[in-house]
Design a protein around this motif. Structure first.
Motif, PDB file in Angstrom:
ATOM      1  N   HIS A   3       0.835  -1.203   0.000  1.00 21.96           N
ATOM      2  CA  HIS A   3       0.000   0.000   0.000  1.00 21.96           C
ATOM      3  C   HIS A   3       0.873   1.258   0.000  1.00 21.96           C
ATOM      4  O   HIS A   3       0.571   2.233  -0.725  1.00 21.96           O
ATOM      5  N   LEU A   4       1.932   1.257   0.789  1.00 22.72           N
ATOM      6  CA  LEU A   4       2.841   2.407   0.801  1.00 22.72           C
ATOM      7  C   LEU A   4       3.410   2.676  -0.580  1.00 22.72           C
ATOM      8  O   LEU A   4       3.446   3.825  -1.048  1.00 22.72           O
ATOM      9  N   LEU A   5       3.871   1.629  -1.242  1.00 21.67           N
ATOM     10  CA  LEU A   5       4.499   1.809  -2.553  1.00 21.67           C
ATOM     11  C   LEU A   5       3.484   2.252  -3.595  1.00 21.67           C
ATOM     12  O   LEU A   5       3.748   3.173  -4.384  1.00 21.67           O
ATOM     13  N   LYS A   6       2.316   1.615  -3.619  1.00 23.33           N
ATOM     14  CA  LYS A   6       1.325   1.942  -4.644  1.00 23.33           C
ATOM     15  C   LYS A   6       0.746   3.348  -4.464  1.00 23.33           C
ATOM     16  O   LYS A   6       0.250   3.947  -5.428  1.00 23.33           O
ATOM     17  N   SER A   7       0.800   3.864  -3.251  1.00 21.30           N
ATOM     18  CA  SER A   7       0.264   5.195  -2.996  1.00 21.30           C
ATOM     19  C   SER A   7       1.271   6.297  -3.302  1.00 21.30           C
ATOM     20  O   SER A   7       0.924   7.478  -3.306  1.00 21.30           O
ATOM     21  N   HIS A   8       2.523   5.929  -3.591  1.00 21.53           N
ATOM     22  CA  HIS A   8       3.561   6.927  -3.853  1.00 21.53           C
ATOM     23  C   HIS A   8       3.501   7.380  -5.305  1.00 21.53           C
ATOM     24  O   HIS A   8       3.247   6.587  -6.219  1.00 21.53           O
ATOM     25  N   ALA A   9       3.785   8.662  -5.525  1.00 21.77           N
ATOM     26  CA  ALA A   9       3.709   9.223  -6.876  1.00 21.77           C
ATOM     27  C   ALA A   9       4.728   8.599  -7.830  1.00 21.77           C
ATOM     28  O   ALA A   9       4.537   8.630  -9.055  1.00 21.77           O
ATOM     29  N   GLY A  10       5.794   8.007  -7.304  1.00 19.78           N
ATOM     30  CA  GLY A  10       6.821   7.414  -8.151  1.00 19.78           C
ATOM     31  C   GLY A  10       6.570   5.970  -8.516  1.00 19.78           C
ATOM     32  O   GLY A  10       7.415   5.343  -9.174  1.00 19.78           O
TER      33      GLY A  10
ATOM     34  N   GLY B 143      13.903   7.799  -5.714  1.00 20.90           N
ATOM     35  CA  GLY B 143      14.667   7.919  -4.472  1.00 20.90           C
ATOM     36  C   GLY B 143      13.774   8.166  -3.275  1.00 20.90           C
ATOM     37  O   GLY B 143      13.969   7.593  -2.197  1.00 20.90           O
ATOM     38  N   ALA B 144      12.751   9.012  -3.450  1.00 21.62           N
ATOM     39  CA  ALA B 144      11.806   9.274  -2.355  1.00 21.62           C
ATOM     40  C   ALA B 144      11.010   8.020  -2.030  1.00 21.62           C
ATOM     41  O   ALA B 144      10.704   7.734  -0.863  1.00 21.62           O
ATOM     42  N   MET B 145      10.676   7.261  -3.063  1.00 26.17           N
ATOM     43  CA  MET B 145       9.949   6.011  -2.865  1.00 26.17           C
ATOM     44  C   MET B 145      10.802   5.012  -2.093  1.00 26.17           C
ATOM     45  O   MET B 145      10.295   4.288  -1.223  1.00 26.17           O
ATOM     46  N   GLU B 146      12.088   4.974  -2.382  1.00 23.65           N
ATOM     47  CA  GLU B 146      12.997   4.084  -1.656  1.00 23.65           C
ATOM     48  C   GLU B 146      13.036   4.430  -0.178  1.00 23.65           C
ATOM     49  O   GLU B 146      13.018   3.542   0.689  1.00 23.65           O
ATOM     50  N   ARG B 147      13.064   5.714   0.122  1.00 18.73           N
ATOM     51  CA  ARG B 147      13.101   6.133   1.534  1.00 18.73           C
ATOM     52  C   ARG B 147      11.827   5.713   2.256  1.00 18.73           C
ATOM     53  O   ARG B 147      11.867   5.254   3.401  1.00 18.73           O
ATOM     54  N   LEU B 148      10.682   5.867   1.580  1.00 19.68           N
ATOM     55  CA  LEU B 148       9.416   5.467   2.183  1.00 19.68           C
ATOM     56  C   LEU B 148       9.374   3.952   2.386  1.00 19.68           C
ATOM     57  O   LEU B 148       8.882   3.464   3.420  1.00 19.68           O
ATOM     58  N   PHE B 149       9.886   3.205   1.418  1.00 24.43           N
ATOM     59  CA  PHE B 149       9.944   1.747   1.512  1.00 24.43           C
ATOM     60  C   PHE B 149      10.758   1.308   2.727  1.00 24.43           C
ATOM     61  O   PHE B 149      10.306   0.483   3.541  1.00 24.43           O
ATOM     62  N   VAL B 150      11.939   1.882   2.894  1.00 23.28           N
ATOM     63  CA  VAL B 150      12.794   1.510   4.028  1.00 23.28           C
ATOM     64  C   VAL B 150      12.133   1.921   5.343  1.00 23.28           C
ATOM     65  O   VAL B 150      12.171   1.179   6.331  1.00 23.28           O
ATOM     66  N   ALA B 151      11.501   3.092   5.363  1.00 20.56           N
ATOM     67  CA  ALA B 151      10.816   3.539   6.585  1.00 20.56           C
ATOM     68  C   ALA B 151       9.686   2.585   6.957  1.00 20.56           C
ATOM     69  O   ALA B 151       9.460   2.300   8.137  1.00 20.56           O
ATOM     70  N   GLY B 152       8.969   2.071   5.938  1.00 28.03           N
ATOM     71  CA  GLY B 152       7.919   1.099   6.213  1.00 28.03           C
ATOM     72  C   GLY B 152       8.471  -0.183   6.803  1.00 28.03           C
ATOM     73  O   GLY B 152       7.894  -0.748   7.749  1.00 28.03           O
ATOM     74  N   LEU B 153       9.602  -0.656   6.273  1.00 23.80           N
ATOM     75  CA  LEU B 153      10.232  -1.858   6.830  1.00 23.80           C
ATOM     76  C   LEU B 153      10.671  -1.621   8.268  1.00 23.80           C
ATOM     77  O   LEU B 153      10.513  -2.499   9.126  1.00 23.80           O
ATOM     78  N   CYS B 154      11.217  -0.448   8.540  1.00 23.79           N
ATOM     79  CA  CYS B 154      11.618  -0.133   9.921  1.00 23.79           C
ATOM     80  C   CYS B 154      10.401  -0.128  10.840  1.00 23.79           C
ATOM     81  O   CYS B 154      10.450  -0.656  11.959  1.00 23.79           O
ATOM     82  N   GLY B 155       9.285   0.439  10.371  1.00 21.37           N
ATOM     83  CA  GLY B 155       8.075   0.451  11.188  1.00 21.37           C
ATOM     84  C   GLY B 155       7.596  -0.947  11.521  1.00 21.37           C
ATOM     85  O   GLY B 155       7.210  -1.232  12.667  1.00 21.37           O
ATOM     86  N   LEU B 156       7.632  -1.851  10.533  1.00 17.88           N
ATOM     87  CA  LEU B 156       7.255  -3.240  10.812  1.00 17.88           C
ATOM     88  C   LEU B 156       8.207  -3.865  11.818  1.00 17.88           C
ATOM     89  O   LEU B 156       7.795  -4.623  12.704  1.00 17.88           O
ATOM     90  N   ALA B 157       9.495  -3.560  11.691  1.00 21.35           N
ATOM     91  CA  ALA B 157      10.489  -4.121  12.606  1.00 21.35           C
ATOM     92  C   ALA B 157      10.278  -3.630  14.031  1.00 21.35           C
ATOM     93  O   ALA B 157      10.428  -4.387  14.996  1.00 21.35           O
ATOM     94  N   TYR B 158       9.899  -2.370  14.185  1.00 21.11           N
ATOM     95  CA  TYR B 158       9.673  -1.851  15.533  1.00 21.11           C
ATOM     96  C   TYR B 158       8.405  -2.457  16.145  1.00 21.11           C
ATOM     97  O   TYR B 158       8.349  -2.691  17.365  1.00 21.11           O
TER      98      TYR B 158
END
Length: 553
Positions: A332-339, A411-426
């Motif tokens: 959902h995070l990726l599909k909602s990103h403009a990139g 690049g912005a999409m990559e940052r959001l992707f990594v942030a989502g993975l970190c959120g799942l990890a936390y």
């Protein structure tokens, strides 16, 4: 004569079949999509007939890929999501949909229509609720059944059978009405320990005394251990559908994540030693994620499902944490990103799916899989789009993102992707800490599911939790767990425990954490906790206000 075993896994969007030899080596796999109906109000429905057809197509395709004859197959097992199936007295589908479409007879696990009913059940504070962490989830079956009784009474009364999806599959395969200890204990409030069984006072207290009066005929009167041989094996009709031989042994089922746990945690280590399953945590990451720990004695962890006796590993107790949206959250995070469109086109050009494409770029830029998390320094995600399953047991939690800017490139999409993975990890770390606070300890986490093949995902999980992360030797632990059920039913092994030791092994371990990453994740976890407070505070601010405009689907 060589022997083979088949595991069939029914997920949220597809069915898969895997063919294994007696040593647990994967010979072939196949996949077929299944249909989902999505409607406003967190409603998700499926068709049991469509699911069975997809199972048949998957098995036939896997058999063709493996190039083996049906008489080589000595057993088959099924696992599935914990979705609710409604059938009439003669096995015909009974609608669970306000549309009235009889084909829509499955309430999918992620359907949250029964949130109010879950609250009503929790208000009873019945002692049975101690065995689901103190709070029942709308993802479980009793709230769904109560919803049907309150909102679709005609369907509730017309149903001759209510099945967990995994038990529906074994019934369709064999005609046996026996249910698995795994499904009814983990999702139906059945008490498997000390001969507890179904609790009549619980059903009467929550408004489902119908089942008591019927002596539980519609929900299961004979409960058996996973892997128990059911009926006389495949019926002629089921065998014809699957392309197998009539009479092929069928083992009692498992929930999908639990099949992944069976296929992952019992494997031999690098020295060939026997596994201590109570030291091994299973993290099965698909559309949702399950975090499962086994103990020799019951441990009550508030907000975490269980303890369930023999819910996964026979004669052990199971605590089951979870994240309602895991792979679904990242998608959902990726599909909602403009990139997304640009990234998808670039991935196709490189012959990669979008996750592999992004990960390849991210690791190349970071130069180190552990340090790759630093790309998400300034963006933070609480990825709980459909609630918190544990340890807060709050189905009303919703996602929060902080740090978004106007960048629309990859690049912005990559940052959001990594942030989502970190959120799942936390979120995973919160569950593990809740485990530890109540006596459930593990030193190694075995990952399964599609996301487990990602070195970035594994490393972020290892760096955040402090646990060693390992992969099972097989790349398909869920399918292997299902095939193990067939191996037990077929008599190749005497028990699930023996099968785990003989058919599985551990593979790759996580890399050491890069210097400085512990402090980095500690700081990001503070931001993550602040987002959780923002979510709670915003809901409190709007509590009691009823909008005058109707919600749009």
């Amino acid at each position: 004569m060589p022997q083979a075993y088949i595991g069939v896994d029914v997920g949220t969007t597809s069915t898969r079949a895997g063919v294994f030899d007696e040593a647990g080596n994967l010979l072939a796999t196949a996949r077929h999509p299944i249909r989902n109906w999505h409607e406003a109000g967190d409603i998700v429905e499926q068709s049991s007939s469509d699911i069975w057809d997809a199972c048949a197509r998957s098995v036939r395709a896997a058999m063709a890929e493996a190039g083996i004859a049906p008489d080589i197959v000595r057993g088959i097992g099924f696992d599935a999501t914990c979705s609710l199936v409604a059938l009439g007295k003669d096995g015909e589908p009974v609608t669970v949909s306000t549309s009235g479409d009889s084909q829509r007879n499955v309430i999918v696990w992620m359907d949250h229509r029964a949130t109010t009913e879950a609250r009503l059940i929790n208000e009873t504070q019945d002692d049975v609720l101690r065995y689901v962490g103190g709070s029942i989830s709308p993802e479980m079956e009793m709230p769904k059944l109560l919803w049907l009784k309150r909102h679709l009474r005609q369907s509730f009364d017309a149903a001759g059978h209510f099945f967990d999806l995994a038990d529906y599959l074994t019934w369709r395969a064999t005609g046996s009405l026996q249910r698995s200890t795994c499904t009814v204990t983990c999702k139906w409030n059945y008490l498997a320990h000390d001969g507890g069984g179904w609790s009549a006072p619980f059903f009467q207290r929550i408004g489902l005394s119908d089942f008591v009066a019927e002596k539980y005929a519609r929900i299961g009167t004979e409960i058996v251990a996973p892997g128990t041989r059911l009926g006389s094996g495949l019926t002629r009709a089921a065998a014809a559908d699957l392309g197998l031989s009539a009479g092929t042994p069928v083992g009692a089922s498992l929930i999908d994540a639990h099949a992944g746990g069976i296929g992952a945690i019992g494997g031999r280590d690098g020295s060939g030693g026997t596994a201590d399953v109570s030291d091994r945590l299973a993290y099965i990451m698909g559309t949702s994620a399950c975090i499962m720990a086994t103990t020799t004695e019951p441990c009550f962890v508030p907000g975490v499902w269980g303890p369930y006796y023999s819910g996964m590993v026979p004669n052990f107790w199971l605590n089951e944490g979870g994240q309602s949206a895991a792979g679904a959250a990242i998608d959902h995070l990726l599909k909602s990103h403009a990139g997304y469109a640009e990234a998808s086109a670039a991935a196709r050009k490189d012959g990669l799916d979008i996750i592999d494409f992004l990960e390849k770029r991210i690791i190349a830029r970071a130069g180190d899989v552990s340090r790759a998390a630093q790309l998400a320094r300034d963006i933070h995600v609480l990825p709980e789009f459909i609630g918190n399953r544990s340890p807060y047991a709050d189905p009303d939690t919703r996602a929060v993102i902080a740090g978004l800017d106007l960048d629309t490139d990859i690049g912005a999409m990559e940052r959001l992707f990594v942030a989502g993975l970190c959120g799942l990890a936390y979120g995973l770390a919160e569950v593990i800490e809740a485990f530890a606070a109540h006596g459930v300890h593990s030193s190694i986490m075995i990952m399964g599911g599609g996301a487990s093949r990602s070195p970035l995902v594994r490393q972020i999980m290892a760096d955040t939790t402090g646990l060693t992360v390992a992969l099972p030797q097989t790349r398909e632990p869920v399918l292997l767990g299902a095939a193990m059920l067939g191996a037990v039913a077929g008599g190749a092994f005497a028990s699930i425990g023996e099968t785990m030791a003989k058919m599985s092994a551990l593979g790759r371990l996580s890399e050491p954490t890069a210097p400085g990453m512990a402090e980095f994740h500690s700081r990001k976890r503070k931001a993550y906790k602040m987002l959780r407070e923002v979510d709670r505070g915003s809901r409190e601010a709007m509590a009691g206000f009823e909008p005058t405009l109707p919600r749009q689907g």
